[in-house]
Design an enzyme around this catalytic site. Structure first.
Site, mmCIF file in Angstrom:
data_model
loop_
_atom_site.group_PDB
_atom_site.id
_atom_site.type_symbol
_atom_site.label_atom_id
_atom_site.label_comp_id
_atom_site.label_asym_id
_atom_site.label_seq_id
_atom_site.Cartn_x
_atom_site.Cartn_y
_atom_site.Cartn_z
ATOM 1 N N TYR A 197 0.824 -1.215 0.000
ATOM 2 C CA TYR A 197 0.000 0.000 0.000
ATOM 3 C C TYR A 197 0.854 1.259 0.000
ATOM 4 O O TYR A 197 0.426 2.304 -0.467
ATOM 5 C CB TYR A 197 -0.903 0.039 1.243
ATOM 6 C CG TYR A 197 -2.204 -0.713 1.117
ATOM 7 C CD1 TYR A 197 -2.220 -2.091 0.914
ATOM 8 C CD2 TYR A 197 -3.420 -0.046 1.223
ATOM 9 C CE1 TYR A 197 -3.420 -2.772 0.820
ATOM 10 C CE2 TYR A 197 -4.623 -0.731 1.129
ATOM 11 C CZ TYR A 197 -4.615 -2.094 0.930
ATOM 12 O OH TYR A 197 -5.802 -2.766 0.837
ATOM 13 N N LYS B 299 3.327 -15.701 2.461
ATOM 14 C CA LYS B 299 3.548 -16.402 1.185
ATOM 15 C C LYS B 299 5.049 -16.624 1.109
ATOM 16 O O LYS B 299 5.731 -16.170 0.177
ATOM 17 C CB LYS B 299 2.996 -15.524 0.037
ATOM 18 C CG LYS B 299 2.952 -16.198 -1.314
ATOM 19 C CD LYS B 299 1.872 -17.242 -1.456
ATOM 20 C CE LYS B 299 2.032 -17.996 -2.763
ATOM 21 N NZ LYS B 299 1.209 -19.202 -2.858
ATOM 22 N N ASP C 14 -2.804 -18.486 0.464
ATOM 23 C CA ASP C 14 -3.786 -19.156 -0.408
ATOM 24 C C ASP C 14 -4.479 -20.300 0.342
ATOM 25 O O ASP C 14 -5.693 -20.496 0.221
ATOM 26 C CB ASP C 14 -3.134 -19.650 -1.722
ATOM 27 C CG ASP C 14 -1.818 -20.385 -1.518
ATOM 28 O OD1 ASP C 14 -1.278 -20.393 -0.385
ATOM 29 O OD2 ASP C 14 -1.312 -20.975 -2.496
ATOM 30 N N ASP D 115 -6.277 -7.292 3.977
ATOM 31 C CA ASP D 115 -7.405 -6.620 3.328
ATOM 32 C C ASP D 115 -8.330 -7.653 2.691
ATOM 33 O O ASP D 115 -9.547 -7.640 2.876
ATOM 34 C CB ASP D 115 -6.872 -5.656 2.256
ATOM 35 C CG ASP D 115 -7.996 -4.959 1.520
ATOM 36 O OD1 ASP D 115 -8.934 -4.473 2.186
ATOM 37 O OD2 ASP D 115 -7.956 -4.923 0.274
ATOM 38 N N ASP E 29 -12.288 -9.295 4.303
ATOM 39 C CA ASP E 29 -13.570 -9.243 3.558
ATOM 40 C C ASP E 29 -14.136 -10.659 3.449
ATOM 41 O O ASP E 29 -15.328 -10.886 3.627
ATOM 42 C CB ASP E 29 -13.377 -8.689 2.138
ATOM 43 C CG ASP E 29 -13.614 -7.191 2.058
ATOM 44 O OD1 ASP E 29 -13.388 -6.505 3.086
ATOM 45 O OD2 ASP E 29 -14.013 -6.699 0.982
HETATM 46 C C1 IPM Z 1 -10.334 -1.370 3.964
HETATM 47 C C2 IPM Z 1 -10.583 -0.768 2.609
HETATM 48 C C3 IPM Z 1 -9.410 0.127 2.233
HETATM 49 C C4 IPM Z 1 -8.163 -0.736 2.201
HETATM 50 C C5 IPM Z 1 -9.574 0.907 0.919
HETATM 51 C C6 IPM Z 1 -10.851 1.713 0.901
HETATM 52 C C7 IPM Z 1 -8.382 1.769 0.627
HETATM 53 O O1 IPM Z 1 -10.817 -1.752 1.654
HETATM 54 O O2 IPM Z 1 -10.267 -0.590 4.948
HETATM 55 O O3 IPM Z 1 -10.200 -2.586 4.059
HETATM 56 O O4 IPM Z 1 -7.878 -1.354 1.174
HETATM 57 O O5 IPM Z 1 -7.461 -0.771 3.197
HETATM 58 MN MN MN Z 2 -10.769 -3.767 2.454
#
Ligand code: IPM
Ligand code: MN
Length: 351
Positions: free
Chosen positions: A142, A189, A221, A245, A249
């Site tokens: 990032y 990884k 993975d 990240d 999710d």
């Molecule tokens: C999160 C989001 C952010 C990230 C984006 C919006 C930059 O997806 O907080 O997980 O990738 O960190």
């Molecule tokens: Mn995210």
């Protein structure tokens, strides 16, 4: 106690869900005799529109001088569809994380007994899941050098980690493991990436400081697969920024709705609390967004102040609302759907 809390509502559904968390926090403060002073500040697309910058200096000063930051969401479709936009709301988020030194993003995944049927995963696989990710938040790909060369036809993003960055994140994970079931999984990884080999070697070097913690090392993975297959195998997971990240999710699916999962970002001084969902622009202003994740983020904030009872009161109210069907349309499944504001009112009055 007295608190100053920076309030960054942001974009999309951010302001609506933040309003509910404020209402609930004020109810908790009243019940326990605390005094909260909210310090609203601009961020995201809202800040770009107002002052041309997604994380203005004034906002940073308010955050840095507060006891905590409560954050809604940022992002707006007008920027998503314009790759050439010179400033983007997400840049504000990254700048804020970096400037506030929020290196550890804590993302729990747990299930609500009354919602086990809402997850697309089998009930017996997810029942009892209680795990937490410590995602590194201020380094890695990032923040590494990125750019284009060859007249724009080649692009690169560089993943860089220092031993110190890995150590401070891993330490948070080890400490959390000591408070929980003493199991830590380092996700990397290391079969391919040099940064991952540094992660693994660093964490291995720390094992002797925490002899009671059982540490495992798994490739990202494999974790992506096993997380939804056997979520109960995991307790504390530590990982780099990008892997965290993606996996967090994925993990939110276990709980049944992204609208439920809170998070905390811890750093060297001030900490930040936010729902893991985004700005959900399609729902903005419609009073339909689920405020639970933001309300639970406020619970994490109280717990982080050392006020466990205050946090528990919020969690209990949320569980009661879920059990009694006081939910927004994402969870209503044909039953009565309540508005964002009505769910917030119900939670506050039950506190
Ligand atoms: C999160 C989001 C952010 C990230 C984006 C919006 C930059 O997806 O907080 O997980 O990738 O960190
Ligand atoms: Mn995210």
């Amino acid at each position: 106690m007295k608190f100053n809390i920076a309030l960054l509502a942001g974009d999309g559904i951010g302001p609506e869900v933040i309003d509910q968390a404020v209402k609930v926090s004020d109810a908790v403060a009243k019940k326990f005799g605390h005094e909260i002073t909210w310090k609203p500040a601009l961020t995201g697309a809202a800040a770009i529109d107002a002052v041309g910058e997604p994380y203005p200096d004034e906002t940073h000063e308010i955050c840095a001088s507060s006891d905590a930051v409560l954050f809604g969401a940022i992002g707006h479709p007008k920027f998503d569809n314009d790759p050439s936009a010179p400033v983007r709301p997400e840049q504000g988020l990254l700048k804020m994380r970096k400037k506030l030194g929020l290196f550890a993003n804590v993302r729990p995944t747990f299930v609500f007994p009354s919602l086990l049927d809402k997850s697309p995963l089998k009930k017996e696989r997810i029942e009892g899941t209680d795990l937490v990710f410590f995602r590194e938040l201020t380094s890695g790909v990032y923040f590494g050098e990125k750019g284009r060369r060859d007249d724009g036809n080649t692009a690169y993003d560089t993943n860089v980690y220092t031993k110190e960055e890995v150590t401070r994140l891993a330490r948070k994970g080890f400490e959390a493991a000591m408070q929980r079931s003493k199991k830590l999984c380092c996700v990397d990884k290391a079969n391919v990436m040099e940064t991952s080999r540094l992660w693994r070697e660093t964490v291995q070097g720390m094992e002797k400081e925490y002899p009671e913690v059982e540490v495992s090392y798994e490739f990202v993975d494999a974790v992506a697969m096993r997380l939804v297959q056997w979520p109960k195998d995991y307790d504390v997971l530590i990982t780099e920024n990008l892997f965290g990240d993606v996996l967090t999710d994925e993990a939110s699916v276990i709980s049944g709705s992204m609208g439920l999962m809170p998070s905390a970002s811890l750093g060297t001084s001030v900490s930040l609390f936010e729902p893991i969902h985004g700005s959900y622009p399609q729902a903005a202003g419609k009073n339909i967004a689920n405020p639970m994740a933001t309300v639970l983020s406020a619970a994490m904030m109280f717990e982080n102040f050392g006020l466990a009872e205050e946090g528990k009161v919020i969690r209990d109210a949320v569980n009661k609302a879920l059990a009694e069907g006081i939910v927004t349309e994402d969870l209503a499944e044909g039953g009565k759907a309540y508005g964002t504001k009505e769910v917030g009112d119900w939670l506050a009055s039950n506190i």
